[in-house]
Design an enzyme around this catalytic site. Sequence first.
Site, PDB file in Angstrom:
ATOM      1  N   LYS A  35       0.845  -1.198   0.000  1.00  0.00           N
ATOM      2  CA  LYS A  35       0.000   0.000   0.000  1.00  0.00           C
ATOM      3  C   LYS A  35       0.880   1.248   0.000  1.00  0.00           C
ATOM      4  O   LYS A  35       1.924   1.279   0.669  1.00  0.00           O
ATOM      5  CB  LYS A  35      -0.875  -0.050   1.249  1.00  0.00           C
ATOM      6  CG  LYS A  35      -1.834   1.087   1.465  1.00  0.00           C
ATOM      7  CD  LYS A  35      -2.605   0.815   2.762  1.00  0.00           C
ATOM      8  CE  LYS A  35      -3.650   1.861   3.058  1.00  0.00           C
ATOM      9  NZ  LYS A  35      -4.421   1.512   4.278  1.00  0.00           N
ATOM     10  N   SER A 112      -9.206   1.271   3.517  1.00  0.00           N
ATOM     11  CA  SER A 112      -8.484   2.133   2.600  1.00  0.00           C
ATOM     12  C   SER A 112      -7.425   1.382   1.778  1.00  0.00           C
ATOM     13  O   SER A 112      -6.875   1.933   0.819  1.00  0.00           O
ATOM     14  CB  SER A 112      -7.799   3.263   3.384  1.00  0.00           C
ATOM     15  OG  SER A 112      -6.874   2.734   4.321  1.00  0.00           O
ATOM     16  N   SER A 136      -9.322  -1.184   7.537  1.00  0.00           N
ATOM     17  CA  SER A 136      -8.796  -0.960   6.182  1.00  0.00           C
ATOM     18  C   SER A 136      -8.181  -2.171   5.512  1.00  0.00           C
ATOM     19  O   SER A 136      -7.841  -2.114   4.326  1.00  0.00           O
ATOM     20  CB  SER A 136      -7.774   0.184   6.203  1.00  0.00           C
ATOM     21  OG  SER A 136      -8.421   1.409   6.406  1.00  0.00           O
TER      22      SER A 136
END
Length: 431
Positions: A35, A112, A136
Amino acid sequence: MARDSNYGAFMEKFLLQPSPSPHQLPLHALTFAVKDIFDVDGYVTGFGNPDWARTHPAATLTAPAILAILRGGATCVGKTVTAEMAYSINGENKHYGTPRNPCVPDRVPGGSSSGSAVAVGAKLVDFALGTDTGGSVRVPASYCGILGFRPSHGAISTAGVIPLVQTFDTVGWFARDPVILNRVGQVLLQLPDVDLVRPSQIIIAEDCFRLSDIPNDRVIQPLVNSVEKLFGGHLVKHAVLEDYVKDKVPSLKQFFSKGNVDQESNIPSLEALSSAMRLIIGYEFKNNHGEWISTVKPDLGPGISERVWEALRTTDEKVDVCHSVKTELRAALIALLGDFGVLAIPTVLGPPSKLQTDPTLLENFCDKTFSLLLIASASGFCQVSIPLGLYDNLPVSISLLAKHGSDGFLLNLVETLYDILKEEVGIIEKM
């Protein structure tokens, strides 16, 4: 910014080769992505927003979690898209495009850690790193029909990761295969290779499942049948979290809503928990990023902009009480589960929403889902989201939680349960 050839999952692609070793390494020949919240030496950590990328220099060190995976023998192939400032559980990003959910392309991927989940779900990599503060990793795992693991808080270093809310931040990961999920965990958590410990009990949180849009027999029954076959039906217990949490977490009383609450569609004690934990989230987010936001005034997408500016209005009033709630909740859940007990809850309360749905229409659904996600976040417990196939052509999942520090136990349990769970889901889908 179109990235259709890779489902829009990647911010940028590059190769970080594993450390050479004369031994067979546990992650040998596997690929992974990270990420865009993790530092990689020589690359700007973009945090999902071009204004952030523009105002920050390239990293000069690589995050220890990435280095651990490279030492374990895997190859990193790039950075993945994140929701802006990692502050959304839907996973949409107006600047870089929303990664396309490989399971249901017209639905959000979850956030996320959206790009990491999509990269795994689309088979672009074997596993991927994300972060999980308030869901997330768990939400995008559920929405993309893959496995997602949130470890015990503090079990894996978050150095070299942009902080969101240090009280809840964790490094999590995604995989399609429970064996790979477990191997990645063993590397990141530095766990010895041990045999499965038989769970002492599997507690079904009945009131949590009553909130779900998915029929209970489609979610609970495959788990119950699998546990009966593997360990015996006597391990399955049922509990109502509402009464237990209300009784065992006295500091929550300051956060209950006034007036009558419909307990068929709400769990008041978990809503109160959510109210308390949101204060910590807003307060720490503001301490971490408020000055930058106020100075730069970044261009933020719908939904995220409102949440970010609301966080900046948070004060430290009641924050001490919120931390008391955390302490009491952890003690209460340890007492409920014991050393090798497992709590089963829905990961989310329904299927992923359609792309570009008005955020205000999703507020009630997101709030209820968030109240479940915060059980692990607030207690520091580890949690795994396990896919259970499709219902009405949309992904279904269930979550298992174990006490803080029981990550290896939970990873082994998932690996043991997974194939039988898939069989049971297949049987129920044909009925």
